[in-house]
Design an enzyme around this catalytic site. Structure first.
Site: not given
Length: 158
Positions: A17, A41, A90, A127
């Site tokens: 990040h 979430k 990514r 993460s």
């Protein structure tokens, strides 16, 4: 003033990040790091904790502001008069999903999405994987800021 938003849940923030945020801060006058409030979430850290972490680890940039949002990102962009979103990629799998989102966002609002390839030294970070490593006793130094590692160990290992 050229402004851009870097959105995400940042639960927790990783060096991947920071790679994108730092590089965006060299290209734009202001980078708004927008933490998503997702009530559906279960997050490890509260929105306020994530904001505090982000403010601490991005203070060196000088032109990064941390905020929060809920709902549609494009609505947030319109409210804040931010014309573009920066997203880190990514892998090809990220591109497939992010391209569809970018096209929808542009169609709904005219907000542009700019893609930035994550540096190869951090392209494997996520993460969720970081949390898993810490949970099972692994070392994530060099993968997250030191502050984040300390908070992860405290939260996940007690």
């Amino acid at each position: 003033m050229r402004r851009v938003v870097c959105p995400g849940s940042f639960d927790p923030i990783t060096n991947g990040h920071l790679d994108i945020i730092g590089r965006a801060s060299r290209q734009y006058d202001e980078v708004v790091v927008a933490v998503l409030i997702n009530l559906e979430k279960k997050s490890l850290f509260t929105v306020e904790e994530r904001i505090q972490m982000l403010q601490t680890v991005t203070k060196e940039y000088g032109n990064v502001r941390v905020d929060k949002f809920h709902g549609l990102l494009v609505d947030y962009c319109k409210q804040q008069e931010i014309p573009a979103i920066v997203k880190g990629l990514r892998a090809v799998s990220d591109f497939d999903y992010e391209l569809q989102m970018a096209q929808l966002n542009y169609r709904m609002s005219g907000v542009e999405t700019l893609f930035m390839a994550t540096g190869p030294e951090v392209s494997f970070l996520s993460s969720s994987r970081i949390k898993e490593i810490v949970k099972y006793g692994g070392n994530v130094s060099g993968l997250v800021p030191d502050l984040v590692q300390e908070l992860l160990v405290e939260r996940l290992r007690g």
